[in-house]
Scaffold this motif. Structure first.
Motif, PDB file in Angstrom:
ATOM      1  N   LEU A  91     -38.165 -31.070 -28.024  1.00  0.00           N
ATOM      2  CA  LEU A  91     -37.871 -32.541 -28.640  1.00  0.00           C
ATOM      3  C   LEU A  91     -38.526 -32.670 -29.672  1.00  0.00           C
ATOM      4  N   LEU A  92     -39.980 -32.287 -29.774  1.00  0.00           N
ATOM      5  CA  LEU A  92     -40.591 -32.678 -31.121  1.00  0.00           C
ATOM      6  C   LEU A  92     -40.017 -32.196 -32.343  1.00  0.00           C
ATOM      7  N   PRO A  93     -39.771 -30.854 -32.269  1.00  0.00           N
ATOM      8  CA  PRO A  93     -39.138 -30.298 -33.545  1.00  0.00           C
ATOM      9  C   PRO A  93     -37.792 -30.812 -33.918  1.00  0.00           C
ATOM     10  N   ALA A  94     -36.855 -31.221 -32.675  1.00  0.00           N
ATOM     11  CA  ALA A  94     -35.631 -31.948 -33.034  1.00  0.00           C
ATOM     12  C   ALA A  94     -35.880 -33.221 -33.728  1.00  0.00           C
ATOM     13  N   ALA A  95     -36.794 -33.972 -33.179  1.00  0.00           N
ATOM     14  CA  ALA A  95     -36.911 -35.495 -33.580  1.00  0.00           C
ATOM     15  C   ALA A  95     -37.465 -35.291 -35.082  1.00  0.00           C
ATOM     16  N   ILE A  96     -38.354 -34.325 -35.438  1.00  0.00           N
ATOM     17  CA  ILE A  96     -38.713 -34.028 -36.927  1.00  0.00           C
ATOM     18  C   ILE A  96     -37.545 -33.865 -37.639  1.00  0.00           C
ATOM     19  N   ALA A  97     -36.547 -32.839 -37.293  1.00  0.00           N
ATOM     20  CA  ALA A  97     -35.695 -32.354 -38.052  1.00  0.00           C
ATOM     21  C   ALA A  97     -34.548 -33.575 -38.200  1.00  0.00           C
ATOM     22  N   LEU A  98     -34.477 -34.549 -37.127  1.00  0.00           N
ATOM     23  CA  LEU A  98     -33.431 -35.506 -37.321  1.00  0.00           C
ATOM     24  C   LEU A  98     -33.889 -36.296 -38.243  1.00  0.00           C
ATOM     25  N   SER A  99     -35.295 -36.802 -38.428  1.00  0.00           N
ATOM     26  CA  SER A  99     -35.915 -37.763 -39.301  1.00  0.00           C
ATOM     27  C   SER A  99     -35.824 -37.317 -40.606  1.00  0.00           C
ATOM     28  N   LEU A 100     -35.916 -35.998 -40.833  1.00  0.00           N
ATOM     29  CA  LEU A 100     -35.848 -35.147 -42.512  1.00  0.00           C
ATOM     30  C   LEU A 100     -34.696 -34.992 -42.814  1.00  0.00           C
ATOM     31  N   PHE A 101     -33.460 -34.738 -42.000  1.00  0.00           N
ATOM     32  CA  PHE A 101     -32.384 -34.359 -42.329  1.00  0.00           C
ATOM     33  C   PHE A 101     -31.065 -35.108 -42.251  1.00  0.00           C
ATOM     34  N   LEU A 136     -39.789 -42.148 -31.868  1.00  0.00           N
ATOM     35  CA  LEU A 136     -39.336 -41.898 -33.490  1.00  0.00           C
ATOM     36  C   LEU A 136     -38.936 -43.058 -34.088  1.00  0.00           C
ATOM     37  N   ALA A 137     -37.923 -43.765 -33.441  1.00  0.00           N
ATOM     38  CA  ALA A 137     -37.434 -44.726 -34.047  1.00  0.00           C
ATOM     39  C   ALA A 137     -38.280 -46.099 -34.296  1.00  0.00           C
ATOM     40  N   ALA A 138     -39.466 -46.092 -33.541  1.00  0.00           N
ATOM     41  CA  ALA A 138     -40.348 -47.003 -33.629  1.00  0.00           C
ATOM     42  C   ALA A 138     -41.297 -46.856 -34.991  1.00  0.00           C
ATOM     43  N   LEU A 139     -41.083 -45.647 -35.522  1.00  0.00           N
ATOM     44  CA  LEU A 139     -42.096 -45.121 -36.409  1.00  0.00           C
ATOM     45  C   LEU A 139     -41.423 -44.934 -37.742  1.00  0.00           C
ATOM     46  N   PRO A 140     -40.911 -46.076 -38.327  1.00  0.00           N
ATOM     47  CA  PRO A 140     -40.122 -45.802 -39.548  1.00  0.00           C
ATOM     48  C   PRO A 140     -41.131 -45.847 -40.756  1.00  0.00           C
ATOM     49  N   GLY A 141     -40.978 -45.000 -41.782  1.00  0.00           N
ATOM     50  CA  GLY A 141     -41.561 -45.157 -42.962  1.00  0.00           C
ATOM     51  C   GLY A 141     -42.812 -44.535 -43.056  1.00  0.00           C
ATOM     52  N   LEU A 142     -43.352 -43.735 -42.025  1.00  0.00           N
ATOM     53  CA  LEU A 142     -44.682 -43.015 -42.100  1.00  0.00           C
ATOM     54  C   LEU A 142     -44.613 -41.739 -42.518  1.00  0.00           C
ATOM     55  N   PRO A 143     -45.981 -41.189 -43.070  1.00  0.00           N
ATOM     56  CA  PRO A 143     -45.741 -39.952 -43.742  1.00  0.00           C
ATOM     57  C   PRO A 143     -45.385 -38.923 -42.443  1.00  0.00           C
ATOM     58  N   LEU A 144     -45.029 -37.798 -42.898  1.00  0.00           N
ATOM     59  CA  LEU A 144     -44.509 -36.639 -42.093  1.00  0.00           C
ATOM     60  C   LEU A 144     -45.746 -36.252 -40.958  1.00  0.00           C
ATOM     61  N   TRP A 145     -46.822 -36.236 -41.577  1.00  0.00           N
ATOM     62  CA  TRP A 145     -48.011 -35.420 -40.764  1.00  0.00           C
ATOM     63  C   TRP A 145     -48.170 -36.464 -39.623  1.00  0.00           C
ATOM     64  N   GLU A 146     -48.291 -37.596 -40.095  1.00  0.00           N
ATOM     65  CA  GLU A 146     -48.815 -38.835 -39.230  1.00  0.00           C
ATOM     66  C   GLU A 146     -47.570 -39.029 -38.080  1.00  0.00           C
ATOM     67  N   THR A 147     -46.374 -38.977 -38.411  1.00  0.00           N
ATOM     68  CA  THR A 147     -45.460 -38.965 -37.568  1.00  0.00           C
ATOM     69  C   THR A 147     -45.595 -38.168 -36.517  1.00  0.00           C
ATOM     70  N   ILE A 148     -45.601 -36.834 -36.853  1.00  0.00           N
ATOM     71  CA  ILE A 148     -45.842 -35.605 -35.892  1.00  0.00           C
ATOM     72  C   ILE A 148     -46.938 -35.907 -34.959  1.00  0.00           C
ATOM     73  N   VAL A 149     -48.087 -36.237 -35.663  1.00  0.00           N
ATOM     74  CA  VAL A 149     -49.407 -36.318 -34.873  1.00  0.00           C
ATOM     75  C   VAL A 149     -49.154 -37.690 -33.743  1.00  0.00           C
ATOM     76  N   ILE A 150     -48.413 -38.765 -34.163  1.00  0.00           N
ATOM     77  CA  ILE A 150     -48.303 -39.741 -33.122  1.00  0.00           C
ATOM     78  C   ILE A 150     -47.442 -39.212 -32.208  1.00  0.00           C
ATOM     79  N   LEU A 151     -46.175 -38.434 -32.384  1.00  0.00           N
ATOM     80  CA  LEU A 151     -45.385 -37.999 -31.371  1.00  0.00           C
ATOM     81  C   LEU A 151     -46.026 -36.917 -30.368  1.00  0.00           C
TER      82      LEU A 151
END
Length: 331
Positions: free
Chosen positions: A79-89, A164-179
């Motif tokens: 789910l984490l890789p899927a969430a990051i892929a969604l936010s990026l692409f 993920l939807a509650a974390l708009p506009g954050l740097p990628l690394w910070e989004t990953i760490v938070i998730l």
């Protein structure tokens, strides 16, 4: 040299302050994201104890541990890789997926309400929605754990998408760490609570029969008396939270697609409630919003019950049957 050393120490101190601020921000954002997923979290804690019923006491905690390991694997490996892929692409896909997950929460919650009100009809619907299998008794534990992990995957997907939807506009690394923090924090909270719930009766019985003091024995008896009520309350709260969160997600998603009249109507209702008693207007406004989301989610869920039973579940069984047939020896 001393000046250079002092300058280096100043730089290190500044970096430490930035790192500390980042950690505080990550912790705060993780807590915020986790709270957004409250409905699915409560339901996860309410549902899981059912998977350990019927087993010996010494198997309860190992079963909970297996489910917890499966849950964290679901979150981190899939789910984490899927969430990051969604936010990026495909960030535009997050809202539709959230709405599908919200509709699922509404359906699950409404099905429980329907079952409580019309138990016979609900039994027939469950038979239509998913014909039960009869596993070999020796494999019952394996089947239960697999079923729990499968259910957890659905709820975890909703939790991670909401986070993920509650974390708009954050740097990628910070989004990953938070998730990651959300994944571990929610898993520990849910399955720690589940472990306490499933062992509460044993703890109460041990205190009631072997307590060294009268107060200890009385506490044990109190636990034994209270646990059925605790379980019932947890189930009701979990169901209500599912429907409320699901309704709110769907209303907000529809607004994003230009159908904001539902969300605007809920906001108007909340403002009206705030004006009734201005001294506690904020509390009444929040309560009105929750009530409106709850009604919306319940109506949507009740509409979905026959659709799932007559259309979606048969189609899913047919697809699953095809995969099983293809995987069988000789095919």
């Amino acid at each position: 040299m001393s000046v250079g050393l002092l300058g280096l120490l100043d730089d290190v101190t500044a970096l430490a302050k930035v790192a500390a601020a980042s950690i505080d921000d990550v912790a705060g954002q993780a807590a915020k994201a986790g709270l957004k997923a409250a409905g699915a979290v409560i339901d996860d804690a309410a549902v899981t104890p059912n998977y350990v019923t019927g087993f010996k006491a010494d198997r309860e905690l190992p079963i909970v541990w297996q489910i917890a390991v499966g849950s964290i694997r679901n979150k981190l490996l899939f789910l984490l890789p899927a969430a990051i892929a969604l936010s990026l692409f495909v960030p535009w896909l997050i809202t539709p997926l959230l709405m599908i997950g919200g509709a699922y929460l509404c359906y699950e919650g409404a099905e429980k309400v329907f079952e409580a009100l019309f138990p016979h009809a609900a039994h027939e619907h469950e038979h239509e929605a998913d014909a039960p299998e009869h596993p070999d008794p020796s494999k019952l534990e394996e089947e239960r754990v697999a079923g729990a992990i499968q259910t957890d995957f659905i709820l975890s997907a909703e939790i991670m998408t909401i986070a993920l939807a509650a974390l708009p506009g954050l740097p990628l690394w910070e989004t990953i760490v938070i998730l990651i923090v959300v994944a571990f924090g929610i898993t520990a909270a849910v399955y720690g609570a589940v472990a306490l719930i499933v062992k509460a009766d044993d703890i109460g019985l041990a205190l009631a029969t072997k307590g060294r003091t009268g107060a200890g024995r009385a506490l044990g008896r109190g636990i034994l008396v209270a646990m059925p009520w605790v379980m019932q309350t947890l189930s009701v709260v979990g169901t209500a939270a599912m429907i409320w969160v699901g309704g709110g997600i769907v209303a907000h998603g529809l607004a994003g697609f230009g159908l904001g009249f539902i969300e605007h109507g809920i906001e108007a209702f909340a403002h009206w409630a705030e004006e009734l008693v201005p001294q506690i207007g904020g509390f009444l406004g929040e309560l009105a919003t929750i009530a409106a989301d709850l009604v919306l989610g319940l109506v949507l869920g009740l509409v979905l019950i026959p659709i799932v039973g007559k259309v979606i579940a048969p189609a899913w069984r047919a697809i699953r049957g095809l995969f099983k047939r293809d995987a069988a020896p000789g095919h």
